[in-house]
Design an enzyme around this catalytic site. Structure first.
Site, PDB file in Angstrom:
ATOM      1  N   LYS A   1      57.312  27.033  96.374  1.00 19.96           N
ATOM      2  CA  LYS A   1      56.779  27.627  95.862  1.00 19.96           C
ATOM      3  C   LYS A   1      55.373  27.214  95.903  1.00 19.96           C
ATOM      4  O   LYS A   1      54.351  28.020  95.969  1.00 19.96           O
ATOM      5  CB  LYS A   1      57.126  28.309  95.001  1.00 19.96           C
ATOM      6  CG  LYS A   1      58.643  29.724  94.882  1.00 19.96           C
ATOM      7  CD  LYS A   1      58.517  30.948  95.828  1.00 19.96           C
ATOM      8  CE  LYS A   1      59.012  31.726  95.906  1.00 19.96           C
ATOM      9  NZ  LYS A   1      59.351  32.522  96.413  1.00 19.96           N
TER      10      LYS A   1
ATOM     11  N   ALA B   1      62.898  43.242 101.489  1.00 17.43           N
ATOM     12  CA  ALA B   1      62.234  44.312 101.341  1.00 17.43           C
ATOM     13  C   ALA B   1      63.988  45.447 100.433  1.00 17.43           C
ATOM     14  O   ALA B   1      63.736  46.357 100.510  1.00 17.43           O
ATOM     15  CB  ALA B   1      61.816  45.000 101.799  1.00 17.43           C
TER      16      ALA B   1
ATOM     17  N   TYR C   1      62.620  25.015  95.164  1.00 17.97           N
ATOM     18  CA  TYR C   1      62.489  25.756  94.909  1.00 17.97           C
ATOM     19  C   TYR C   1      61.112  25.951  94.988  1.00 17.97           C
ATOM     20  O   TYR C   1      60.068  26.595  95.467  1.00 17.97           O
ATOM     21  CB  TYR C   1      63.411  26.959  94.737  1.00 17.97           C
ATOM     22  CG  TYR C   1      62.326  28.121  93.999  1.00 17.97           C
ATOM     23  CD1 TYR C   1      62.729  29.702  94.596  1.00 17.97           C
ATOM     24  CD2 TYR C   1      61.671  28.532  92.885  1.00 17.97           C
ATOM     25  CE1 TYR C   1      62.524  31.219  95.051  1.00 17.97           C
ATOM     26  CE2 TYR C   1      61.731  30.149  92.828  1.00 17.97           C
ATOM     27  CZ  TYR C   1      61.633  31.162  93.478  1.00 17.97           C
ATOM     28  OH  TYR C   1      61.418  32.190  92.722  1.00 17.97           O
TER      29      TYR C   1
HETATM   30  P1  NAD Z   1      66.313  39.119  95.609  1.00 19.23           P
HETATM   31  O1  NAD Z   1      67.566  37.971  95.473  1.00 19.23           O
HETATM   32  O2  NAD Z   1      66.570  40.413  94.872  1.00 19.23           O
HETATM   33  O3  NAD Z   1      66.168  39.603  97.620  1.00 19.23           O
HETATM   34  C1  NAD Z   1      64.941  38.605  98.358  1.00 19.23           C
HETATM   35  C2  NAD Z   1      65.550  39.187  99.896  1.00 19.23           C
HETATM   36  O4  NAD Z   1      65.516  38.641 100.408  1.00 19.23           O
HETATM   37  C3  NAD Z   1      67.424  39.832 100.063  1.00 19.23           C
HETATM   38  O5  NAD Z   1      66.897  41.287  99.412  1.00 19.23           O
HETATM   39  C4  NAD Z   1      67.590  38.432 100.928  1.00 19.23           C
HETATM   40  O6  NAD Z   1      68.518  39.576 101.146  1.00 19.23           O
HETATM   41  C5  NAD Z   1      66.140  38.648 101.951  1.00 19.23           C
HETATM   42  N1  NAD Z   1      66.662  37.358 102.418  1.00 19.23           N
HETATM   43  C6  NAD Z   1      66.743  36.275 102.026  1.00 19.23           C
HETATM   44  N2  NAD Z   1      66.747  35.068 103.372  1.00 19.23           N
HETATM   45  C7  NAD Z   1      66.260  35.886 103.763  1.00 19.23           C
HETATM   46  C8  NAD Z   1      65.680  36.058 105.197  1.00 19.23           C
HETATM   47  N3  NAD Z   1      65.854  33.917 106.017  1.00 19.23           N
HETATM   48  N4  NAD Z   1      65.055  36.607 106.050  1.00 19.23           N
HETATM   49  C9  NAD Z   1      64.962  37.922 105.743  1.00 19.23           C
HETATM   50  N5  NAD Z   1      65.247  38.204 104.173  1.00 19.23           N
HETATM   51  C10 NAD Z   1      65.830  37.463 103.448  1.00 19.23           C
HETATM   52  O7  NAD Z   1      64.935  38.205  94.833  1.00 19.23           O
HETATM   53  P2  NAD Z   1      63.626  39.499  94.437  1.00 19.23           P
HETATM   54  O8  NAD Z   1      64.311  38.827  92.966  1.00 19.23           O
HETATM   55  O9  NAD Z   1      63.600  39.983  94.447  1.00 19.23           O
HETATM   56  O10 NAD Z   1      63.097  38.076  94.842  1.00 19.23           O
HETATM   57  C11 NAD Z   1      61.884  38.297  96.156  1.00 19.23           C
HETATM   58  C12 NAD Z   1      60.363  37.054  95.436  1.00 19.23           C
HETATM   59  O11 NAD Z   1      60.208  36.935  94.533  1.00 19.23           O
HETATM   60  C13 NAD Z   1      61.355  35.443  96.150  1.00 19.23           C
HETATM   61  O12 NAD Z   1      60.733  34.580  97.436  1.00 19.23           O
HETATM   62  C14 NAD Z   1      61.505  35.000  94.980  1.00 19.23           C
HETATM   63  O13 NAD Z   1      61.733  33.817  95.225  1.00 19.23           O
HETATM   64  C15 NAD Z   1      60.009  35.505  94.386  1.00 19.23           C
HETATM   65  N6  NAD Z   1      59.953  35.620  92.559  1.00 19.23           N
HETATM   66  C16 NAD Z   1      61.368  35.765  92.008  1.00 19.23           C
HETATM   67  C17 NAD Z   1      61.038  35.582  90.982  1.00 19.23           C
HETATM   68  C18 NAD Z   1      61.993  36.997  89.977  1.00 19.23           C
HETATM   69  O14 NAD Z   1      61.972  36.530  88.654  1.00 19.23           O
HETATM   70  N7  NAD Z   1      62.611  37.766  90.426  1.00 19.23           N
HETATM   71  C19 NAD Z   1      59.934  35.359  90.116  1.00 19.23           C
HETATM   72  C20 NAD Z   1      59.367  34.736  91.463  1.00 19.23           C
HETATM   73  C21 NAD Z   1      59.348  34.846  92.319  1.00 19.23           C
END
Ligand code: NAD
Length: 252
Positions: free
Chosen positions: A157, A13, A153
């Site tokens: 997912k 977060a 991934y």
């Molecule tokens: P982001 O990279 O902006 O944020 C991900 C956060 O997770 C980062 O702050 C990171 O430090 C943290 N993180 C990573 N490994 C960690 C760990 N081991 N322990 C604790 N924190 C950890 O990514 P986002 O785009 O905000 O994605 C958030 C979620 O949504 C993810 O699960 C991603 O797979 C999913 N998602 C994103 C998208 C997209 O298009 N951005 C689409 C579908 C799903």
């Protein structure tokens, strides 16, 4: 009924979708634990929540580390109160075509998404069971349906969808619902990184993605936050084991 002074934990977060979810759940009346790898990185999100009148703490933990997860959940329970909402949002991408993908790339993605969601859910459910009310929301993705260069991934997912449905069956009798959001393209650091890898500017990447999305735009973190907010409500108590594709149209 939702507990008074309810508490939510949002993993990953410090930015992107997780930060938007944390802010939104704070507006919905939750005390919020902003959890990410580095506690310091969570502080700006905590400060923005406090400035808006909410209650939040920063928690540093690797969701794939069993001991760190146990400590983090207990810290939240002591400092904010028993958590009744968990959003398993932490994620990483390590994209590669199958023939080039290293075991390390495979394992890192599995560890954060799947093991992380498992450890966080196992550590948090005890509090939800005691409260007789809980909400777990897992971040899946349209990539669960298959995406070139993302065998790790996509598997994680898709795995989260099975995890969601199974927890919904196991935990329903305790007043706990478990659902998943499966976003398409959301504009965050994750998608900015993908643009870099493809040699495109982020603006070009977003524009080309928007052309294929029926509503004509890419998603924003607040779009995901609104969906999580719905799943976390009292009124959503009969919605469980569902995967909501959030992609601006019916297909990934
Ligand atoms: P982001 O990279 O902006 O944020 C991900 C956060 O997770 C980062 O702050 C990171 O430090 C943290 N993180 C990573 N490994 C960690 C760990 N081991 N322990 C604790 N924190 C950890 O990514 P986002 O785009 O905000 O994605 C958030 C979620 O949504 C993810 O699960 C991603 O797979 C999913 N998602 C994103 C998208 C997209 O298009 N951005 C689409 C579908 C799903």
């Amino acid at each position: 009924m939702r507990p008074s002074d309810p508490v939510a934990i949002i993993t990953g977060a410090a930015g992107g979708i997780g930060a938007a979810v944390a802010r939104r759940l704070s507006l919905d009346g939750f005390g919020v634990a902003v959890l990410d790898l580095q506690e310091a990185a969570c502080r700006p999100v905590v400060e923005s929540i406090e400035q808006a009148g909410g209650r939040a703490i920063a928690v540093g933990a690797d969701v794939a580390d069993e001991d760190a997860v146990a400590r983090a959940v207990e810290t939240v329970a002591e400092r904010l109160g028993a958590p009744s909402v968990l959003v398993n949002n932490a994620g990483v991408i390590r994209d590669n075509l199958l023939f080039k993908m290293s075991l390390d790339q495979w394992q890192q993605v599995m560890a954060v998404h799947l093991q992380g969601a498992f450890l966080m859910s196992r550590a948090t459910q005890r509090h939800m069971v005691e409260l007789g009310w809980g909400r777990i929301v897992n971040l899946s993705s349209t990539s669960a349906l298959g995406n070139r260069g993302q065998s790790n991934y996509a598997s994680a997912k898709a795995g989260l969808q099975g995890f969601t449905k199974t927890l919904a069956i196991e935990l329903g009798r305790f007043g706990i619902t478990v659902n998943a959001v499966a976003p398409g393209f959301i504009a965050t650091e994750m998608t900015r990184h993908t643009a870099d890898q493809l040699g495109m500017t982020f603006e070009e990447f977003k524009a080309s993605a928007a052309e294929r999305i029926p509503v004509g735009r890419v998603g924003q973190p607040d779009d995901v936050a609104a969906t999580v907010s719905f799943f976390a409500r009292d009124e959503a108590s009969f919605v469980s084991g569902q995967v909501l594709y959030l992609a601006g149209g019916p297909r990934a």
